[in-house]
Scaffold this motif. Structure first.
Motif, PDB file in Angstrom:
ATOM      1  N   TRP A 157       0.832  -1.193   0.000  1.00 21.61           N
ATOM      2  CA  TRP A 157       0.000   0.000   0.000  1.00 21.61           C
ATOM      3  C   TRP A 157       0.873   1.252   0.000  1.00 21.61           C
ATOM      4  N   CYS A 158       0.396   2.305  -0.674  1.00 20.57           N
ATOM      5  CA  CYS A 158       1.089   3.586  -0.591  1.00 20.57           C
ATOM      6  C   CYS A 158       0.837   4.192   0.789  1.00 20.57           C
ATOM      7  N   PRO A 159       1.633   5.178   1.219  1.00 18.06           N
ATOM      8  CA  PRO A 159       1.498   5.722   2.576  1.00 18.06           C
ATOM      9  C   PRO A 159       0.115   6.280   2.893  1.00 18.06           C
ATOM     10  N   SER A 164       6.767   9.589   1.058  1.00 16.92           N
ATOM     11  CA  SER A 164       5.777  10.561   0.593  1.00 16.92           C
ATOM     12  C   SER A 164       4.798   9.965  -0.405  1.00 16.92           C
ATOM     13  N   GLY A 165       5.080   8.771  -0.904  1.00 11.36           N
ATOM     14  CA  GLY A 165       4.222   8.169  -1.914  1.00 11.36           C
ATOM     15  C   GLY A 165       4.448   8.708  -3.308  1.00 11.36           C
ATOM     16  N   SER A 166       5.518   9.480  -3.496  1.00 14.06           N
ATOM     17  CA  SER A 166       5.797  10.070  -4.807  1.00 14.06           C
ATOM     18  C   SER A 166       6.648   9.167  -5.690  1.00 14.06           C
ATOM     19  N   LEU A 167       7.306   8.182  -5.088  1.00 13.99           N
ATOM     20  CA  LEU A 167       8.171   7.275  -5.834  1.00 13.99           C
ATOM     21  C   LEU A 167       7.836   5.830  -5.489  1.00 13.99           C
ATOM     22  N   LEU A 168       7.952   4.976  -6.483  1.00 17.41           N
ATOM     23  CA  LEU A 168       7.742   3.545  -6.315  1.00 17.41           C
ATOM     24  C   LEU A 168       8.978   2.835  -6.855  1.00 17.41           C
ATOM     25  N   ALA A 169       9.508   1.895  -6.106  1.00 19.17           N
ATOM     26  CA  ALA A 169      10.660   1.116  -6.565  1.00 19.17           C
ATOM     27  C   ALA A 169      10.227  -0.315  -6.828  1.00 19.17           C
ATOM     28  N   SER A 170      10.895  -0.944  -7.789  1.00 19.20           N
ATOM     29  CA  SER A 170      10.638  -2.351  -8.105  1.00 19.20           C
ATOM     30  C   SER A 170      11.960  -3.037  -8.391  1.00 19.20           C
ATOM     31  N   CYS A 171      11.994  -4.357  -8.197  1.00 16.18           N
ATOM     32  CA  CYS A 171      13.213  -5.103  -8.488  1.00 16.18           C
ATOM     33  C   CYS A 171      12.842  -6.438  -9.097  1.00 16.18           C
ATOM     34  N   SER A 172      13.825  -7.056  -9.758  1.00 22.50           N
ATOM     35  CA  SER A 172      13.493  -8.199 -10.597  1.00 22.50           C
ATOM     36  C   SER A 172      14.613  -9.227 -10.659  1.00 22.50           C
ATOM     37  N   TRP A 208      10.161   4.467 -10.186  1.00 22.92           N
ATOM     38  CA  TRP A 208       9.054   5.046 -10.936  1.00 22.92           C
ATOM     39  C   TRP A 208       8.545   6.288 -10.203  1.00 22.92           C
ATOM     40  N   GLU A 209       8.253   7.343 -10.965  1.00 22.38           N
ATOM     41  CA  GLU A 209       7.646   8.540 -10.395  1.00 22.38           C
ATOM     42  C   GLU A 209       6.141   8.478 -10.587  1.00 22.38           C
ATOM     43  N   VAL A 210       5.425   8.806  -9.513  1.00 25.11           N
ATOM     44  CA  VAL A 210       3.963   8.801  -9.567  1.00 25.11           C
ATOM     45  C   VAL A 210       3.495  10.155 -10.080  1.00 25.11           C
ATOM     46  N   LEU A 211       2.798  10.142 -11.208  1.00 25.95           N
ATOM     47  CA  LEU A 211       2.332  11.364 -11.860  1.00 25.95           C
ATOM     48  C   LEU A 211       0.810  11.470 -11.760  1.00 25.95           C
ATOM     49  N   HIS A 213      23.552  -4.933  -9.096  1.00 25.63           N
ATOM     50  CA  HIS A 213      23.573  -6.305  -8.609  1.00 25.63           C
ATOM     51  C   HIS A 213      23.975  -7.260  -9.740  1.00 25.63           C
ATOM     52  N   SER A 214      24.610  -8.357  -9.352  1.00 25.08           N
ATOM     53  CA  SER A 214      25.048  -9.340 -10.340  1.00 25.08           C
ATOM     54  C   SER A 214      24.106 -10.526 -10.437  1.00 25.08           C
ATOM     55  N   GLN A 215      23.063 -10.532  -9.577  1.00 28.23           N
ATOM     56  CA  GLN A 215      22.100 -11.638  -9.583  1.00 28.23           C
ATOM     57  C   GLN A 215      20.698 -11.094  -9.283  1.00 28.23           C
ATOM     58  N   ASP A 216      19.750 -12.009  -9.247  1.00 24.60           N
ATOM     59  CA  ASP A 216      18.355 -11.747  -8.905  1.00 24.60           C
ATOM     60  C   ASP A 216      18.243 -10.814  -7.692  1.00 24.60           C
ATOM     61  N   VAL A 217      17.439  -9.755  -7.810  1.00 18.84           N
ATOM     62  CA  VAL A 217      17.216  -8.835  -6.690  1.00 18.84           C
ATOM     63  C   VAL A 217      15.923  -9.249  -5.994  1.00 18.84           C
ATOM     64  N   LYS A 218      16.028  -9.603  -4.733  1.00 17.12           N
ATOM     65  CA  LYS A 218      14.912 -10.201  -4.003  1.00 17.12           C
ATOM     66  C   LYS A 218      13.958  -9.180  -3.388  1.00 17.12           C
ATOM     67  N   MET A 219      14.482  -8.042  -2.924  1.00 17.76           N
ATOM     68  CA  MET A 219      13.618  -7.103  -2.206  1.00 17.76           C
ATOM     69  C   MET A 219      14.161  -5.690  -2.288  1.00 17.76           C
ATOM     70  N   VAL A 220      13.232  -4.724  -2.306  1.00 19.40           N
ATOM     71  CA  VAL A 220      13.586  -3.310  -2.174  1.00 19.40           C
ATOM     72  C   VAL A 220      12.769  -2.716  -1.041  1.00 19.40           C
ATOM     73  N   THR A 221      13.347  -1.737  -0.350  1.00 20.08           N
ATOM     74  CA  THR A 221      12.615  -0.995   0.675  1.00 20.08           C
ATOM     75  C   THR A 221      13.235   0.390   0.795  1.00 20.08           C
ATOM     76  N   TRP A 222      12.420   1.359   1.209  1.00 22.41           N
ATOM     77  CA  TRP A 222      12.892   2.729   1.362  1.00 22.41           C
ATOM     78  C   TRP A 222      13.162   3.036   2.835  1.00 22.41           C
ATOM     79  N   HIS A 223      14.085   3.973   3.051  1.00 26.90           N
ATOM     80  CA  HIS A 223      14.298   4.540   4.374  1.00 26.90           C
ATOM     81  C   HIS A 223      12.975   5.168   4.823  1.00 26.90           C
ATOM     82  N   PRO A 224      12.613   5.087   6.107  1.00 24.71           N
ATOM     83  CA  PRO A 224      11.298   5.572   6.543  1.00 24.71           C
ATOM     84  C   PRO A 224      11.078   7.069   6.436  1.00 24.71           C
TER      85      PRO A 224
END
Length: 364
Positions: free
Chosen positions: A74-76, A121-129, A137-140, A154-165
């Motif tokens: 969920w977004c903030p 702030s809910g203005s950015l979304l990160a994804s990994c693969s 991604w910027e939310v417009l 990274h040199s291999q599969d990226v399992k998780m992303v998270t932002w500083h609070p």
């Protein structure tokens, strides 16, 4: 302390990979996602005690993906729900009142998307693969999402992303055994890796599956296939690397000797300060900082003790554990057995569960 099972939420037809509490006021809402290609929305009866077994499935979201939904977040503000899928796409749902509608699907990754995360702030979304990349991604306006940076480090599969609070600093965990810290360039044109937390030295020696910050963002915990949890000091300004090259984020302590199979999930409660972990040994464990430390130096003498172990929390692997963002005693878990479980933490000196909502936390 112990965990009391409040309710088992059944409905998914395959393993449940992830759960996410909706931030904001009103009745508690939990999203879960599964190998059955769906997201389920569970809601707690308004006015009922948080520890009562009154959870019901309010919606089944099945219009976004053609393969496993690996994570949902969920977004903030609690209005948008992002999903990551093995079909290489991200999905987006919008909650208006009691209705949740599919609004967008966006592509870019070349392989399975493993994780999504919103900034504070809910203005950015990160994804990994699995394609080894991290996208920002910027939310417009108008339900538009624009990729502003593709991070290749990274040199291999990226399992998780998270932002500083509270800061726009992104952290990623990978099959390459490392954790990378990303920040925007001073000129704002692109993002760069400002630090890599990895062996040799103080770092994990196998796949890093999960990462989580504490409430203030000055510490972070990570979990790994090497059967350890590592706690990091993240209080320094990692964007301004020191001239001598010393890493500004530092390893504080390793929690080891408790898990005997891969630790898939870790979550640091922003309400009660406890760390929960879920693993391939079907158990949930909860850790707390030892309170008898006498050192006055930050991190010196720091240690954590296991305050409870829930045997057979699920009948097979525990894939995800998440503390409730407001209620200090509620914990949700998801497993390979296809169910979601709501737990109540019993004992200890935590405040009792309340029907009253705590003040809204914009960080979720």
């Amino acid at each position: 302390m112990s965990l009391r099972l409040v309710q088992e939420l059944a409905g998914h037809d395959d393993r449940v990979w992830s759960v996410a509490w909706r931030p904001g006021g009103g009745p508690s809402v939990l999203a879960s996602c599964s190998g059955d290609k769906t997201v389920r929305i569970w809601e707690h009866s308004p006015g009922a005690s948080p520890s009562s077994a009154t959870w019901v499935c309010k919606a089944v979201l099945d219009s976004a993906h053609t393969r496993t939904v690996r994570q949902c977040e969920w977004c903030p503000a609690g209005k948008l729900l992002a999903t990551a899928s093995f079909d290489s796409t991200l999905g987006m749902y919008e909650k208006i009142g009691t209705e949740i509608s599919f609004i967008a699907s966006f592509e870019g990754h070349e392989n399975e998307v493993k994780s999504v995360a919103w900034n504070s702030s809910g203005s950015l979304l990160a994804s990994c693969s699995r394609d080894k990349s991290v996208w920002i991604w910027e939310v417009l306006p108008g339900h538009e999402f624009e990729c502003v940076s593709v991070l290749n480090g990274h040199s291999q599969d990226v399992k998780m992303v998270t932002w500083h609070p509270s800061r726009d600093i992104l952290v990623s965990a990978s099959y390459d055994n490392s954790i990378k810290v990303w920040a925007e360039d001073v000129d704002g044109d692109d993002w760069r890796c400002v630090q890599t937390l990895a062996a040799p030295g103080r770092g994990h020696t196998s796949t890093v599956w999960g990462i989580s910050f504490n409430a203030t963002g000055d510490r972070m915990v990570s979990c790994s296939d090497d059967l350890t949890l590592m706690v990091w000091d993240t209080s320094a300004d990692c964007v301004s690397t020191s001239a001598d090259g010393v890493a500004p984020w530092k390893h504080l302590t390793t929690i080891s000797g408790y898990h005997d199979r891969t630790i898939f999930s870790v979550h640091w409660s922003r309400v009660n300060g406890l760390i929960a972990s879920g693993a391939g040994d079907d158990c949930i464990r909860v850790f707390d900082e030892l309170r008898d430390n006498v050192s006055t130096l930050p991190g010196e003498g720091l240690s954590y003790e296991m305050v409870l172990k829930q045997e057979k929390a699920h009948s097979t692997d525990v894939n995800c554990v998440r503390w409730h963002p407001k209620e200090p005693r509620l914990l949700a878990s998801a497993g390979d057995d296809g169910v979601v479980k709501i737990w109540e933490l019993v004992g200890g000196d935590l405040p009792l569960l309340s029907n009253e909502s705590l003040p809204y936390d914009p960080r979720g």
